[in-house]
Design an enzyme around this catalytic site. Structure first.
Site, PDB file in Angstrom:
ATOM      1  N   HIS A   1      39.639  44.349  31.615  1.00 39.17           N
ATOM      2  CA  HIS A   1      38.800  44.314  32.813  1.00 39.17           C
ATOM      3  C   HIS A   1      38.445  45.732  33.258  1.00 39.17           C
ATOM      4  CE1 HIS A   1      38.408  40.147  33.839  1.00 39.17           C
ATOM      5  NE2 HIS A   1      39.706  39.930  33.931  1.00 39.17           N
TER       6      HIS A   1
ATOM      7  N   HIS B   1      44.791  42.157  28.755  1.00 36.08           N
ATOM      8  CA  HIS B   1      43.663  41.467  29.394  1.00 36.08           C
ATOM      9  C   HIS B   1      43.194  42.238  30.627  1.00 36.08           C
ATOM     10  CE1 HIS B   1      41.480  37.912  31.109  1.00 36.08           C
ATOM     11  NE2 HIS B   1      41.889  38.459  32.247  1.00 36.08           N
ATOM     12  N   GLU B   2      44.135  42.644  31.467  1.00 35.43           N
ATOM     13  CA  GLU B   2      43.786  43.377  32.686  1.00 35.43           C
ATOM     14  C   GLU B   2      43.219  44.756  32.360  1.00 35.43           C
ATOM     15  OE1 GLU B   2      43.604  41.778  35.287  1.00 35.43           O
ATOM     16  OE2 GLU B   2      44.802  40.040  34.684  1.00 35.43           O
TER      17      GLU B   2
ATOM     18  N   GLU C   1      35.689  36.937  32.069  1.00 34.99           N
ATOM     19  CA  GLU C   1      37.031  36.532  31.666  1.00 34.99           C
ATOM     20  C   GLU C   1      37.116  36.382  30.146  1.00 34.99           C
ATOM     21  OE1 GLU C   1      39.923  36.333  33.302  1.00 34.99           O
ATOM     22  OE2 GLU C   1      38.737  37.223  34.918  1.00 34.99           O
TER      23      GLU C   1
END
Length: 299
Positions: free
Chosen positions: A149, A145-146, A224
């Site tokens: 980003h 997930h990071e 997100e």
């Protein structure tokens, strides 16, 4: 609610400091005395509106390390740290970016964040609590997930959006002040005066700043979902869903993330009040889980 107030306060403080600077430099007085030069005003507001966002972006890693107590792993001291470095390197390679710095910060709540001024100079950090309580496949999903980003360039985009919105907040606040001043002025007399003009600018900036903060928060929530989708692509939908479900179970724990890094964390809990939803940097975890399940069903 305190988190929301701090978030709004930080953003408005940047605008107000820039406004005071413009006032001290005589820009407002010059524009008021010589008529509203829209092009010149927009240029000045753009310079000061973007300055804070750009500076914050360039020092984001340094600020993140200091404010969270993150310790960057230079050489792994145990099997967990080695696994962490290897996993981030693998995910970064799959995402097509340079391996970010990897760190651990001393928070008991399971959390993580990513920051940095460009894709190939980023930092990904996880909390000690996340490493202690999550399963390896769930940790991998959080890291994915990071990485999402970083690969999506979210840090840069968020800073640019904030800078542009600050520009228009400052610009339209001065337009409003000029309109009010012109309405009250009769010939060469009346008008707002020095302090009245500045007071109207400040009030207008607060109002427009609240609107701008809601727009930034909306974009943060949107990204997100994109990062969740990237995490599901890199680590698997099941692992990403399980990781978010685990995070949801811990939302009642004290949050150890500094408010300056709220937008970069993977979770900030569940927002139920209208104002919290409007200015929340993250969507509710239930909605994020539902979006992942619907995407997996469509495949």
């Amino acid at each position: 609610m305190m988190r929301i107030l701090l978030f709004l306060g930080t953003n408005l403080a940047v605008i107000l400091v820039a406004s005071i600077t413009l006032r001290l430099l005589g820009v407002d007085a010059y524009l008021s005395q010589n008529g509203m030069n829209m092009t010149g005003l927009l240029i000045f507001c753009f310079i000061f509106g973007m300055a804070g966002s750009v500076v914050s972006l360039f020092i984001s890693k340094w600020m993140a390390k200091r404010s969270t107590g993150t310790v960057v792993i230079e050489t792994p001291s145990n099997a967990t740290e080695k696994w962490l470095l290897d996993t981030v390197a693998e995910l970064a390679r799959d995402a097509g970016i340079k391996t970010p710095e990897v760190g651990i910060f001393p928070a008991q709540q399971s959390n993580a964040f990513a920051t940095g001024w460009k894709k190939d100079d980023a930092l990904v950090a996880v909390s000690a609590g996340l490493l202690n309580r999550m399963k390896p496949e769930e940790i991998r999903a959080v890291l994915a997930h990071e990485i999402g980003h970083v690969a999506n360039g979210d840090m840069v985009t968020l800073a640019l959006i904030q800078g542009v919105l600050n520009t228009f907040v400052m610009f339209f606040a001065r337009v409003v002040a000029q309109v009010v001043d012109s309405f009250l002025r009769k010939d060469d007399n009346g008008g707002l005066g020095f302090f009245g003009y500045f007071a109207v600018v400040i009030v207008a900036e607060i109002v427009f700043g609240l609107i701008a903060s809601a727009i930034v928060a909306w974009f943060s929530r949107f990204r997100e979902y994109r990062a969740d989708a990237a995490g599901a692509s890199l680590a698997g939908s099941g692992a990403m869903i399980n990781a978010l479900a685990r995070l949801k179970a811990e939302t009642q724990m004290p949050d150890q993330m500094p408010d300056t890094l709220t937008a970069f964390a993977i979770t900030t809990g569940q927002s139920r009040r209208l104002m919290e939803k409007l200015f929340a940097s993250h969507p509710p975890l239930d909605e994020r889980i539902r979006a992942l399940k619907e995407a997996a069903y469509r495949q």
